[in-house]
Design an enzyme around this catalytic site. Structure first.
Site, PDB file in Angstrom:
ATOM      1  N   ALA A  66       0.843  -1.192   0.000  1.00 26.98           N
ATOM      2  CA  ALA A  66       0.000   0.000   0.000  1.00 26.98           C
ATOM      3  C   ALA A  66       0.880   1.245   0.000  1.00 26.98           C
ATOM      4  O   ALA A  66       2.019   1.205   0.459  1.00 26.98           O
ATOM      5  CB  ALA A  66      -0.901  -0.007   1.228  1.00 26.98           C
ATOM      6  N   GLY A 109       0.534  -4.947   1.171  1.00 28.20           N
ATOM      7  CA  GLY A 109      -0.684  -5.030   0.368  1.00 28.20           C
ATOM      8  C   GLY A 109      -0.464  -5.733  -0.966  1.00 28.20           C
ATOM      9  O   GLY A 109      -1.392  -6.331  -1.522  1.00 28.20           O
ATOM     10  N   GLU A 112      -0.829  -9.227  -0.128  1.00 31.44           N
ATOM     11  CA  GLU A 112      -2.255  -9.495   0.118  1.00 31.44           C
ATOM     12  C   GLU A 112      -3.029  -9.599  -1.202  1.00 31.44           C
ATOM     13  O   GLU A 112      -3.927 -10.430  -1.334  1.00 31.44           O
ATOM     14  CB  GLU A 112      -2.844  -8.395   1.004  1.00 31.44           C
ATOM     15  CG  GLU A 112      -2.267  -8.457   2.410  1.00 31.44           C
ATOM     16  CD  GLU A 112      -2.762  -7.352   3.313  1.00 31.44           C
ATOM     17  OE1 GLU A 112      -2.521  -6.178   2.977  1.00 31.44           O
ATOM     18  OE2 GLU A 112      -3.377  -7.649   4.347  1.00 31.44           O
ATOM     19  N   GLU A 132       4.682  -4.611   7.435  1.00 31.01           N
ATOM     20  CA  GLU A 132       3.818  -3.626   8.126  1.00 31.01           C
ATOM     21  C   GLU A 132       4.205  -3.412   9.578  1.00 31.01           C
ATOM     22  O   GLU A 132       4.103  -2.302  10.098  1.00 31.01           O
ATOM     23  CB  GLU A 132       2.351  -4.066   8.064  1.00 31.01           C
ATOM     24  CG  GLU A 132       1.695  -3.854   6.724  1.00 31.01           C
ATOM     25  CD  GLU A 132       1.770  -5.080   5.834  1.00 31.01           C
ATOM     26  OE1 GLU A 132       2.714  -5.889   5.994  1.00 31.01           O
ATOM     27  OE2 GLU A 132       0.894  -5.220   4.972  1.00 31.01           O
TER      28      GLU A 132
HETATM   29  C1  HXC Z   1       4.913   4.481  -1.232  1.00 33.46           C
HETATM   30  C2  HXC Z   1       6.823   3.570  -2.094  1.00 33.46           C
HETATM   31  C3  HXC Z   1       6.486   2.311  -1.542  1.00 33.46           C
HETATM   32  C4  HXC Z   1       5.269   2.199  -0.797  1.00 33.46           C
HETATM   33  C5  HXC Z   1       8.362   2.130  -2.594  1.00 33.46           C
HETATM   34  N1  HXC Z   1       7.975   3.405  -2.727  1.00 33.46           N
HETATM   35  N2  HXC Z   1       7.479   1.442  -1.866  1.00 33.46           N
HETATM   36  N3  HXC Z   1       6.038   4.650  -1.942  1.00 33.46           N
HETATM   37  N4  HXC Z   1       4.520   3.319  -0.688  1.00 33.46           N
HETATM   38  N5  HXC Z   1       4.837   1.058  -0.275  1.00 33.46           N
HETATM   39  C6  HXC Z   1       8.681   4.475  -3.427  1.00 33.46           C
HETATM   40  C7  HXC Z   1       9.852   5.005  -2.652  1.00 33.46           C
HETATM   41  O1  HXC Z   1       9.455   5.956  -1.701  1.00 33.46           O
HETATM   42  C8  HXC Z   1      10.679   5.609  -3.761  1.00 33.46           C
HETATM   43  O2  HXC Z   1      10.123   6.866  -4.115  1.00 33.46           O
HETATM   44  C9  HXC Z   1      10.440   4.679  -4.917  1.00 33.46           C
HETATM   45  O3  HXC Z   1       9.230   3.991  -4.636  1.00 33.46           O
HETATM   46  C10 HXC Z   1      11.565   3.674  -5.067  1.00 33.46           C
HETATM   47  O4  HXC Z   1      11.742   3.014  -3.815  1.00 33.46           O
HETATM   48  P1  HXC Z   1      13.157   2.914  -3.052  1.00 33.46           P
HETATM   49  O5  HXC Z   1      12.858   2.675  -1.618  1.00 33.46           O
HETATM   50  O6  HXC Z   1      14.025   4.085  -3.396  1.00 33.46           O
HETATM   51  O7  HXC Z   1      13.749   1.610  -3.743  1.00 33.46           O
HETATM   52  P2  HXC Z   1      14.694   0.469  -3.129  1.00 33.46           P
HETATM   53  O8  HXC Z   1      15.772   1.059  -2.276  1.00 33.46           O
HETATM   54  O9  HXC Z   1      15.068  -0.386  -4.297  1.00 33.46           O
HETATM   55  O10 HXC Z   1      13.735  -0.366  -2.150  1.00 33.46           O
HETATM   56  C11 HXC Z   1      12.616  -1.014  -2.675  1.00 33.46           C
HETATM   57  C12 HXC Z   1      11.708  -1.494  -1.524  1.00 33.46           C
HETATM   58  C13 HXC Z   1      11.444  -0.294  -0.579  1.00 33.46           C
HETATM   59  C14 HXC Z   1      12.423  -2.597  -0.723  1.00 33.46           C
HETATM   60  C15 HXC Z   1      10.443  -2.072  -2.101  1.00 33.46           C
HETATM   61  O11 HXC Z   1      10.940   0.799  -1.357  1.00 33.46           O
HETATM   62  C16 HXC Z   1      10.439  -0.579   0.483  1.00 33.46           C
HETATM   63  O12 HXC Z   1      10.783  -1.151   1.538  1.00 33.46           O
HETATM   64  N6  HXC Z   1       9.187  -0.112   0.296  1.00 33.46           N
HETATM   65  C17 HXC Z   1       8.174  -0.187   1.313  1.00 33.46           C
HETATM   66  C18 HXC Z   1       7.661  -1.584   1.479  1.00 33.46           C
HETATM   67  C19 HXC Z   1       6.614  -1.681   2.557  1.00 33.46           C
HETATM   68  O13 HXC Z   1       6.862  -1.284   3.728  1.00 33.46           O
HETATM   69  N7  HXC Z   1       5.403  -2.128   2.185  1.00 33.46           N
HETATM   70  C20 HXC Z   1       4.290  -2.218   3.108  1.00 33.46           C
HETATM   71  C21 HXC Z   1       3.442  -0.986   2.973  1.00 33.46           C
HETATM   72  S1  HXC Z   1       2.137  -0.978   4.147  1.00 33.46           S
HETATM   73  P3  HXC Z   1      11.064   8.129  -4.479  1.00 33.46           P
HETATM   74  O14 HXC Z   1      10.086   9.249  -4.643  1.00 33.46           O
HETATM   75  O15 HXC Z   1      12.016   8.288  -3.344  1.00 33.46           O
HETATM   76  O16 HXC Z   1      11.753   7.711  -5.764  1.00 33.46           O
HETATM   77  C22 HXC Z   1       0.978  -1.996   3.490  1.00 33.46           C
HETATM   78  C23 HXC Z   1      -0.271  -2.117   4.309  1.00 33.46           C
HETATM   79  C24 HXC Z   1      -1.303  -2.875   3.579  1.00 33.46           C
HETATM   80  O17 HXC Z   1       1.133  -2.544   2.462  1.00 33.46           O
HETATM   81  C25 HXC Z   1      -2.631  -2.617   4.174  1.00 33.46           C
HETATM   82  C26 HXC Z   1      -3.734  -3.015   3.248  1.00 33.46           C
HETATM   83  C27 HXC Z   1      -3.778  -2.365   1.937  1.00 33.46           C
END
Ligand code: HXC
Length: 258
Positions: A66, A109, A112, A132
């Site tokens: 998400a 997400g 999911e 999460e």
């Molecule tokens: C918003 C995101 C994102 C996310 C990546 N980006 N994941 N933006 N929400 N979930 C964005 C980053 O901010 C960044 O934007 C760009 O995508 C590239 O990501 P980087 O982090 O620079 O890339 P990298 O170092 O290769 O790492 C990739 C990654 C990391 C491992 C996937 O981005 C990451 O850990 N993302 C978050 C994963 C996460 O926590 N997911 C759970 C979300 S909560 P910019 O602008 O800087 O280029 C969830 C709850 C679900 O899913 C509830 C129900 C729907």
């Protein structure tokens, strides 16, 4: 539906394809994107030209979950009022087979969404996980339920509490995904499986999914009663007559999908 912003859709040989298309954000799922995905799924579910739905992701990953930026300032009341999961819930009401072809990161997400599909195929490098917990939240779109249903409480809790990444081989070993396929063959493999399912008698495919879905919800006897009603119903289809007659005639059947 207006032209979608975050998904690409097409129909190829009775396969409805939905590609997540926000690659600059690892296909992070904002609310508009989820709505577009679900609306595309529902359109294909209603479309007679489509037998099977395949979901995959553009760019380096299927989905990193998400959209964290969108959730940052949410409050319990804003969540309650927005009811973002109402869209997600519509996925489990679809009748046609849903296949996820995933690669790269399949997190939160994104995981999911894959778990909401019926079959999952992944490349060897795919990394799954529920990060999460590290964001101070937890899965909210079925992750705790679907993961636990698939792998059991003890193992699910460990993945969910640590937020560790799960490799494709671990996911396969745990029975979460169907198959691991090399990246350059993933699309062809998934389309081949989808094509085989699309060629089966449509009502059998549909009522099998309906019965399998009851396995988690009903007692064994109620589930078997439900299965039996579906079985009887199939004797009202032309495909049942054709399938059985073709066997007795020693020829290939020609199914009509009714
Ligand atoms: C918003 C995101 C994102 C996310 C990546 N980006 N994941 N933006 N929400 N979930 C964005 C980053 O901010 C960044 O934007 C760009 O995508 C590239 O990501 P980087 O982090 O620079 O890339 P990298 O170092 O290769 O790492 C990739 C990654 C990391 C491992 C996937 O981005 C990451 O850990 N993302 C978050 C994963 C996460 O926590 N997911 C759970 C979300 S909560 P910019 O602008 O800087 O280029 C969830 C709850 C679900 O899913 C509830 C129900 C729907």
């Amino acid at each position: 539906m207006l032209t979608p912003q975050y998904v690409k859709t097409s129909i190829e040989e009775r396969i409805g394809r939905i590609r997540l298309n926000r690659p600059e954000r690892y296909n992070a799922l904002n609310r508009t994107m989820i709505r577009e995905i679900v609306e595309a799924m529902e359109q294909f579910d209603q479309d007679e030209a489509v037998a099977v739905i395949v979901l995959d992701g553009e760019g380096k990953s299927f989905s990193a979950g998400a959209d964290i930026e969108e959730m940052l300032d949410a409050t319990p009341i804003s969540m309650e009022l927005l009811d973002p999961f109402a869209d997600w819930d519509r996925i489990s009401r679809l009748h046609k087979p849903l296949i996820a072809a995933v690669h790269g990161f399949v997190l939160g997400g994104g995981f999911e969404l894959a778990l909401a599909c019926d079959l999952i195929y992944a490349t060897p490098e795919t990394q799954f996980g529920f990060p999460e917990v590290g964001l101070g939240v937890m899965p909210g779109a079925g992750g705790t339920q679907r993961l636990t249903n698939r792998i059991g409480r003890t193992r699910a809790l460990e993945w969910l509490w640590t937020g560790d990444r799960m490799s494709a081989s671990e996911a396969h070993h745990l029975g979460i995904i169907n198959r691991i396929v090399e990246a350059d063959q993933l699309e062809a493999n998934v389309l081949a499986v989808a094509g085989r399912i699309a060629a089966q008698p449509m009502m059998s495919v549909r009522l099998i999914k309906d019965a399998v879905d009851k396995a988690g919800d009903l007692s064994l006897q109620d589930g078997m009663d439900h299965e039996r009603r579906n079985f009887y119903l199939l004797f009202g289809t032309s495909d049942q007559t054709e399938g059985m007659q073709a066997f007795l005639d020693k020829r290939q059947p020609t199914f009509k999908g009714n």
